[in-house]
Design an enzyme around this catalytic site. Structure first.
Site, short mmCIF file in Angstrom:
data_model
loop_
_atom_site.label_atom_id
_atom_site.label_comp_id
_atom_site.label_asym_id
_atom_site.label_seq_id
_atom_site.Cartn_x
_atom_site.Cartn_y
_atom_site.Cartn_z
CB THR A 159 11.86 -20.38 -8.77
OG1 THR A 159 11.81 -18.98 -8.51
CG2 THR A 159 13.18 -20.72 -9.44
CE LYS A 204 14.66 -16.92 -9.19
NZ LYS A 204 14.72 -15.88 -8.21
CE LYS A 261 12.00 -23.98 -6.06
NZ LYS A 261 10.92 -23.03 -5.93
P1 NAD Z 1 5.74 -20.37 0.36
O1 NAD Z 1 5.95 -21.82 0.64
O2 NAD Z 1 5.88 -19.38 1.45
O3 NAD Z 1 4.29 -20.15 -0.30
C1 NAD Z 1 3.70 -21.03 -1.21
C2 NAD Z 1 2.19 -20.98 -1.00
O4 NAD Z 1 1.60 -21.87 -1.97
C3 NAD Z 1 1.76 -21.49 0.38
O5 NAD Z 1 0.86 -20.56 0.96
C4 NAD Z 1 1.09 -22.81 0.10
O6 NAD Z 1 0.06 -23.14 1.02
C5 NAD Z 1 0.55 -22.59 -1.31
N1 NAD Z 1 0.30 -23.83 -2.03
C6 NAD Z 1 1.09 -24.93 -2.10
N2 NAD Z 1 0.50 -25.86 -2.88
C7 NAD Z 1 -0.67 -25.33 -3.29
C8 NAD Z 1 -1.73 -25.84 -4.11
N3 NAD Z 1 -1.68 -27.06 -4.65
N4 NAD Z 1 -2.78 -25.04 -4.33
C9 NAD Z 1 -2.86 -23.81 -3.78
N5 NAD Z 1 -1.89 -23.28 -2.99
C10 NAD Z 1 -0.81 -24.04 -2.76
O7 NAD Z 1 6.75 -20.04 -0.84
P2 NAD Z 1 7.31 -18.60 -1.27
O8 NAD Z 1 8.51 -18.26 -0.49
O9 NAD Z 1 6.16 -17.65 -1.34
O10 NAD Z 1 7.84 -18.92 -2.74
C11 NAD Z 1 6.95 -19.13 -3.83
C12 NAD Z 1 7.75 -19.26 -5.12
O11 NAD Z 1 8.51 -18.07 -5.31
C13 NAD Z 1 8.76 -20.42 -5.07
O12 NAD Z 1 8.80 -21.04 -6.31
C14 NAD Z 1 10.07 -19.72 -4.73
O13 NAD Z 1 11.20 -20.42 -5.23
C15 NAD Z 1 9.89 -18.39 -5.45
N6 NAD Z 1 10.71 -17.31 -4.89
C16 NAD Z 1 10.77 -17.14 -3.53
C17 NAD Z 1 11.55 -16.11 -3.01
C18 NAD Z 1 11.65 -15.90 -1.53
O14 NAD Z 1 12.51 -15.12 -1.10
N7 NAD Z 1 10.80 -16.51 -0.71
C19 NAD Z 1 12.23 -15.24 -3.88
C20 NAD Z 1 12.11 -15.42 -5.26
C21 NAD Z 1 11.34 -16.46 -5.75
#
Ligand code: NAD
Length: 340
Positions: free
Chosen positions: A138, A214, A289
């Site tokens: 997102t 979204k 966010k």
């Molecule tokens: P998270 O922080 O748990 O996971 C993100 C992952 O990306 C981590 O493992 C991190 O190490 C990795 N990462 C960060 N920078 C990186 C890079 N430069 N290269 C490689 N890997 C990298 O986040 P999440 O909760 O999994 O959310 C991910 C996306 O999904 C976000 O944009 C969030 O808004 C969206 N989202 C999350 C949810 C939720 O409930 N958690 C629901 C819908 C959408």
């Protein structure tokens, strides 16, 4: 106004016969072993990649990458067959026909795609069609559109935005909903891929539209959450029973997701985050966010928001409050002084 096209899950992987037929989507030959890339194995990405791997034909290879080496090591340990750890995003892009990214914020998406697409020398390496990049993060539509332009203008691949809803529970169960922004000719291919990790794929229009949808939804959700907290608070102050009030609202015109499914008053809905100390659910930080991204994108498009900035102040303050930080976003009720 655009018509929303719903594409029901094809579920082609569930049958061997269908699966073989569907391989034509990725390959011109039945013997082709498809290569996949997955970057970002966090709370969402890890279970999504796990579901993807489980549904891919065994001869396909999934390249995984994350800056957090523990995440990739754990994934490989749990899914040893057909998984390889890539050193960096460039290696993923070089080796994969389809790359899925699930990253926290715009800056991470920008950096990962720059590493993948620059220098603009990604070759087809015998892959039967252009690489497909699917970003499920997102982020703001502008960043997404600039990454898409980079992929497109250098002819290294097609890029679509596919933000999702359903949370970690949906990611684990493979029941996510994806909202995609994609050119019509990649919709079918993208739908087949995303259906391995989710239940519904909604095509909202050209690239960027998934994020627009979204963010509009999550803006409304953030505001409904505050309004529900206030409405419940006033009713309780006037002496109404919280459950009776919620039941009434939920068959009346005030009904919304925070009132019906995620009511912020403890005890109104059994098992809701509010009923278990606001633990789990959709974090107040994530809600904030998305609200910030929606306000920013609306302002860039000249949309006048009467409530956005005030709502943002409330979420900022709640996120900084030690009694609310890290909790489900319904904790706004607590922040506003609601009776628990
Ligand atoms: P998270 O922080 O748990 O996971 C993100 C992952 O990306 C981590 O493992 C991190 O190490 C990795 N990462 C960060 N920078 C990186 C890079 N430069 N290269 C490689 N890997 C990298 O986040 P999440 O909760 O999994 O959310 C991910 C996306 O999904 C976000 O944009 C969030 O808004 C969206 N989202 C999350 C949810 C939720 O409930 N958690 C629901 C819908 C959408």
């Amino acid at each position: 106004m655009r018509t929303i096209r719903t594409i029901t899950s094809l579920r082609w992987w569930s049958s061997g016969v269908l699966r073989q037929g569907s391989r034509r989507c990725f390959s011109s030959s039945h013997n082709h072993q498809a290569t996949w890339g997955f970057i970002g194995l966090g709370r969402m990405g890890f279970p999504m990649a796990k579901n993807l791997r489980a549904k891919l034909p065994s001869e396909d290879t999934l390249f995984i990458q994350d800056v957090n080496k523990e995440a990739t090591a754990k994934f490989l340990e749990e899914n040893p067959e057909g998984v390889r750890i890539a050193e960096n995003p460039r290696e993923v892009a070089e080796k994969s026909e389809i790359v899925i990214t699930v990253l926290p914020e715009p800056k991470h998406v920008e950096s990962v795609y720059q590493q993948m697409l620059e220098p603009a020398t990604l070759l087809k390496n015998g892959t039967p069609q252009k690489r497909l990049f699917i970003d499920c993060s997102t982020i703001d539509p502008m960043t997404s559109q600039s990454v898409a332009k980079l992929a497109d203008s250098t002819e290294q691949g097609r890029f679509i935005d596919a933000p999702m809803s359903g949370g970690v529970v949906g990611a684990q169960a493979g029941t996510l909903t994806f909202m995609i922004g994609a050119a019509p000719d990649v919709v079918e291919r993208a739908t087949e891929i995303l259906s391995m990790m989710g239940r519904r794929v909604l095509h909202l229009g050209e690239q960027g539209s998934g994020l627009h949808g979204k963010l509009a939804n999550n803006y409304l959700l953030a505001l409904n959450n505050i309004a529900t907290a206030e409405a419940m608070s006033m009713g309780i102050k006037w002496g109404l029973d919280p459950k009776a009030l919620a039941n009434m609202i939920n068959i009346s015109t005030g009904k919304c997701w925070p009132s019906e499914v995620n009511n912020p008053v403890p005890g109104v809905i059994e098992g809701s985050p509010a009923s278990r100390g606001y633990e789990g659910g959709f974090g107040v930080g994530l809600a904030n966010k998305d609200l910030k991204l929606a306000i920013q994108a609306a302002k860039e498009s000249g949309v006048n928001l009467a409530l956005g900035d005030r709502a943002k102040q409330i979420y900022d303050a709640a996120e900084a409050d030690p009694n609310c930080k890290g909790k489900d976003f319904s904790v706004i009720y607590r922040y506003l002084g609601g009776k628990e």
